[in-house]
Design a protein around this motif. Structure first.
Motif, short mmCIF file in Angstrom:
data_model
loop_
_atom_site.label_atom_id
_atom_site.label_comp_id
_atom_site.label_asym_id
_atom_site.label_seq_id
_atom_site.Cartn_x
_atom_site.Cartn_y
_atom_site.Cartn_z
N ALA A 1 -6.57 -1.92 -3.06
CA ALA A 1 -6.24 -2.46 -1.74
C ALA A 1 -4.75 -2.29 -1.44
O ALA A 1 -4.36 -1.96 -0.31
CB ALA A 1 -6.64 -3.93 -1.65
N ALA A 2 -3.93 -2.53 -2.47
CA ALA A 2 -2.49 -2.40 -2.25
C ALA A 2 -2.12 -0.97 -1.89
O ALA A 2 -1.28 -0.73 -1.01
CB ALA A 2 -1.73 -2.86 -3.49
N LEU A 3 -2.72 0.00 -2.58
CA LEU A 3 -2.43 1.40 -2.27
C LEU A 3 -2.91 1.78 -0.86
O LEU A 3 -2.25 2.56 -0.15
CB LEU A 3 -3.11 2.31 -3.30
CG LEU A 3 -2.51 2.29 -4.72
CD1 LEU A 3 -3.32 3.18 -5.66
CD2 LEU A 3 -1.06 2.75 -4.66
N ILE A 4 -4.07 1.20 -0.47
CA ILE A 4 -4.58 1.49 0.88
C ILE A 4 -3.62 0.95 1.94
O ILE A 4 -3.31 1.63 2.94
CB ILE A 4 -5.98 0.90 1.06
CG1 ILE A 4 -6.98 1.59 0.12
CG2 ILE A 4 -6.45 1.01 2.51
CD1 ILE A 4 -8.36 0.98 0.11
N VAL A 5 -3.12 -0.29 1.71
CA VAL A 5 -2.17 -0.87 2.67
C VAL A 5 -0.89 -0.03 2.72
O VAL A 5 -0.34 0.25 3.80
CB VAL A 5 -1.87 -2.33 2.30
CG1 VAL A 5 -0.73 -2.88 3.16
CG2 VAL A 5 -3.13 -3.19 2.45
N ALA A 6 -0.43 0.39 1.54
CA ALA A 6 0.80 1.19 1.49
C ALA A 6 0.60 2.55 2.17
O ALA A 6 1.46 3.02 2.94
CB ALA A 6 1.24 1.39 0.04
N ALA A 7 -0.54 3.18 1.88
CA ALA A 7 -0.81 4.47 2.49
C ALA A 7 -0.93 4.34 4.01
O ALA A 7 -0.45 5.20 4.78
CB ALA A 7 -2.09 5.08 1.91
N SER A 8 -1.57 3.24 4.46
CA SER A 8 -1.67 3.02 5.91
C SER A 8 -0.30 2.81 6.52
O SER A 8 0.01 3.34 7.61
CB SER A 8 -2.56 1.81 6.19
OG SER A 8 -3.87 2.01 5.71
N ALA A 9 0.55 2.06 5.84
CA ALA A 9 1.89 1.81 6.37
C ALA A 9 2.71 3.10 6.42
O ALA A 9 3.42 3.37 7.40
CB ALA A 9 2.59 0.76 5.51
N VAL A 10 2.63 3.91 5.35
CA VAL A 10 3.37 5.17 5.33
C VAL A 10 2.86 6.11 6.42
O VAL A 10 3.65 6.75 7.14
CB VAL A 10 3.25 5.83 3.94
CG1 VAL A 10 3.83 7.24 3.97
CG2 VAL A 10 3.96 4.99 2.89
N CYS A 11 1.54 6.18 6.56
CA CYS A 11 0.98 7.05 7.60
C CYS A 11 1.42 6.60 8.98
O CYS A 11 1.80 7.40 9.84
CB CYS A 11 -0.55 7.06 7.49
SG CYS A 11 -1.35 8.26 8.57
N GLY A 12 1.40 5.26 9.20
CA GLY A 12 1.84 4.73 10.49
C GLY A 12 3.32 4.98 10.74
O GLY A 12 3.73 5.29 11.86
N ALA A 13 4.14 4.85 9.66
CA ALA A 13 5.58 5.07 9.81
C ALA A 13 5.87 6.53 10.13
O ALA A 13 6.70 6.85 11.00
CB ALA A 13 6.29 4.65 8.54
N VAL A 14 5.20 7.44 9.42
CA VAL A 14 5.40 8.88 9.70
C VAL A 14 4.97 9.22 11.12
O VAL A 14 5.64 9.99 11.83
CB VAL A 14 4.63 9.72 8.67
CG1 VAL A 14 4.69 11.20 9.04
CG2 VAL A 14 5.20 9.52 7.27
N TYR A 15 3.87 8.61 11.54
CA TYR A 15 3.42 8.88 12.90
C TYR A 15 4.40 8.32 13.93
O TYR A 15 4.69 8.97 14.95
CB TYR A 15 2.03 8.27 13.12
CG TYR A 15 1.53 8.44 14.54
CD1 TYR A 15 0.96 9.64 14.95
CD2 TYR A 15 1.67 7.41 15.46
CE1 TYR A 15 0.54 9.82 16.25
CE2 TYR A 15 1.24 7.57 16.76
CZ TYR A 15 0.68 8.77 17.16
OH TYR A 15 0.26 8.93 18.45
N ALA A 16 4.91 7.13 13.68
CA ALA A 16 5.81 6.49 14.64
C ALA A 16 7.14 7.22 14.76
O ALA A 16 7.80 7.16 15.81
CB ALA A 16 6.04 5.03 14.25
N VAL A 17 7.58 7.91 13.70
CA VAL A 17 8.86 8.60 13.74
C VAL A 17 8.81 9.81 14.68
O VAL A 17 9.79 10.13 15.38
CB VAL A 17 9.28 9.03 12.32
CG1 VAL A 17 10.46 10.01 12.36
CG2 VAL A 17 9.67 7.81 11.50
N GLY A 18 7.66 10.48 14.73
CA GLY A 18 7.56 11.72 15.50
C GLY A 18 7.95 11.60 16.97
O GLY A 18 8.81 12.34 17.46
N PRO A 19 7.35 10.66 17.74
CA PRO A 19 7.69 10.58 19.16
C PRO A 19 9.15 10.24 19.44
O PRO A 19 9.63 10.47 20.55
CB PRO A 19 6.75 9.47 19.68
CG PRO A 19 5.61 9.44 18.72
CD PRO A 19 6.22 9.78 17.40
#
Length: 406
Positions: free
Chosen positions: A42-60
Motif C-alpha cells: 500500500a505504501a508503494l502504491i501511495v508513493a507511486a501515485s504521488a510521484v505519477c501525480g507530481a510528474v504530471y503536474a509539473v508538465g503544464p
C-alpha cells in the motif's frame, strides 16, 4: 499544450482542467483504495501515485512543454513510465489509461498518437490480466472501448476545429473584402462628387465670372468717350455678380439652380437668351418644339447647364452675332440644340484643357449628357459657325437615380 493549437478558448481551458482533475482523481482513488483495502504494498502504491501525480503536474507548468512537441513527448513518456510502475502495483491504475489516451492523441503527431494509444491499451489489458492471474476477452473490452472512444472524440474534435478555423478564415476574408469594397465605393463616390462639383463650378461660377470680366472690359473700352455705355456695362456686371452669388449660395446648399425655381425649363432657357442678349453683343433666340413633357430635375439641370456653357463659349470665342437655342420634345427623348453664326473651328484640333486657359466646357457638357444616358454631338467648321446637339431620354422622375437629384 499542443503547439499546433492557437490561444486556448474558455471551452478548451475547461476541458483541460477537467482532464487534469480526472487524472489526479483517478490517482487519488488508486492510492485511497490501496490504503482502505489494506492491500499489499500500500505504501508503494501511495508513493507511486504521488510521484505519477507530481510528474504530471509539473508538465503544464513548464513553458517548453507547452511550446515544443518534442519536450511534450518526453514529459508524456515520463508520465507513462510512472503509470506503468503504478500499474505493476495495483489493478486500479487501469482507469488512468483513459485520460492518458487523450493526452497522447493531443500531444503526439497524428501517426504516433494512435500507436501510443494502442500500446497503452495493450499495457492496461496485460497489467489487469496479470493482477487477475487469468485472461478473458471481457478484460480487453474496457481498455479497447475506451481507446476507440478517445480516438473518435479527438479526431471528431479536430475535424470540428478545422471546420471552425476554415469558417473563421472565410469570415476574416469576407470582412476584409467588405472593407475593401466599402473603401472602393467611398473612393468612387469621392471621384464622382469631384466630377460633379467640377462641372457645377465650371458651368455656374466660372462662366459667370467670365461674363463679368467681359462686361468690365467693355466698360473699360467705353470710357471716357461713352460714360453712359460704361455705366450700363458696369450695372450688367453687377447684376451678373448678384446672380452668381445666388448660384454660389444655392450651390453650397445643394439646391436646384435658381433659374429653375418656380418655373419651367423652357422659361429658364428663354430668360437665359434674354439675359445674354442684354449683356453681350449677341442676339440669342429661344425656340420650343413639340409638346412639353415632365422631366426629372436632373435632366432639367443638365440641359440648363449645357445651354449656359454653350452660350458662354459662343460669347467668349465665336465672335457670333446670333445664336439659336431650340428645346424639342420628341417621342422618347428631349433634344437641346444650340447653333451660332460665329467663326467656327476644327473640332479635331481643340486644345487640351488647361487650368489657366480653360477648355473644360465641352468635356463637362458631354459628361453631363452621358451621366443621364444621353448623347452630345458637336458640328463645326472654320467660317461656318457651330452647332451643338444634346439628346436625353425621357425618363420619368421616379426612375432617375437618387444621387442625380443632389
Amino acid at each position: 499544450m499542443n503547439t499546433a493549437a492557437p490561444a486556448p478558448t474558455p471551452t478548451t481551458r475547461a476541458l483541460t482542467w477537467c482532464l487534469h482533475l480526472l487524472i489526479i482523481g483517478l490517482l487519488a482513488l488508486a492510492a485511497g483504495r490501496a490504503v482502505t483495502d489494506d492491500r499489499p504494498h500500500a505504501a508503494l502504491i501511495v508513493a507511486a501515485s504521488a510521484v505519477c501525480g507530481a510528474v504530471y503536474a509539473v508538465g503544464p507548468t513548464l513553458p517548453r512543454v507547452r511550446r515544443s512537441r518534442r519536450a511534450a513527448a518526453l514529459w508524456l513518456a515520463a508520465v507513462g513510465v510512472c503509470w506503468l510502475a503504478l500499474l505493476a502495483l495495483t489493478p486500479d491504475a487501469v482507469w488512468v489509461a483513459f485520460p492518458l489516451y487523450f493526452l497522447q492523441l493531443h500531444l503526439l503527431p497524428r501517426r504516433a498518437g494512435p500507436a501510443a494509444v494502442a500500446a497503452t491499451a495493450a499495457a492496461a489489458i496485460v497489467g489487469f490480466a496479470a493482477h487477475q492471474h487469468s485472461f478473458s476477452p471481457a478484460m480487453a473490452i474496457g481498455p479497447a472501448l475506451g481507446a476507440a472512444v478517445a480516438v473518435a472524440v479527438v479526431w471528431g474534435y479536430e475535424a470540428l476545429y478545422r471546420e471552425s478555423e476554415q469558417r473563421r478564415r472565410l469570415i476574416e476574408e469576407l470582412t476584409t473584402t467588405r472593407a475593401d469594397l466599402a473603401a472602393a465605393q467611398h473612393t468612387a463616390g469621392v471621384l464622382a462628387e469631384r466630377d460633379r462639383l467640377a462641372r457645377e463650378i465650371h458651368d455656374t461660377l466660372a462662366q459667370g465670372l467670365s461674363s463679368i470680366q467681359l462686361l468690365l472690359r467693355a466698360a473699360e473700352r467705353a470710357l471716357p468717350q461713352a460714360p453712359q455705355n460704361a455705366a450700363r456695362h458696369v450695372e450688367q456686371a453687377r447684376q451678373a455678380a448678384v446672380d452668381n452669388l445666388a448660384e454660389a449660395r444655392r450651390f453650397v446648399a445643394a439646391l436646384t439652380p435658381p433659374a429653375l425655381e418656380g418655373t419651367t425649363l423652357a422659361d429658364a432657357l428663354e430668360r437665359l437668351c434674354a439675359t445674354t442678349s442684354a449683356r453681350h453683343p449677341l442676339t440669342a433666340r429661344f425656340h420650343l418644339a413639340g409638346d412639353p413633357a415632365p422631366l426629372a430635375t436632373a435632366h432639367e439641370v443638365a440641359l440648363l447647364r449645357i445651354a449656359q456653357s454653350a452660350l458662354a463659349n459662343t460669347v467668349r470665342h465665336a465672335d457670333a452675332t446670333t445664336a439659336d437655342i431650340t428645346l424639342g420634345y420628341l417621342d422618347d427623348e428631349v433634344a437641346l440644340d444650340i447653333a451660332d453664326d460665329g467663326r467656327g473651328f476644327d473640332p479635331d484640333r481643340l486644345p487640351a484643357p488647361d487650368p489657366e486657359a480653360g477648355g473644360f466646357g465641352l468635356a463637362a457638357m458631354r459628361a453631363r449628357a452621358h451621366a443621364l444616358g444621353g448623347t452630345l454631338t458637336l458640328t463645326s467648321a472654320p467660317g461656318h459657325g457651330t452647332a451643338l446637339a444634346a439628346r436625353l431620354p425621357l425618363t420619368p422622375p421616379a426612375q432617375t437615380p437618387p444621387e442625380a437629384h443632389r
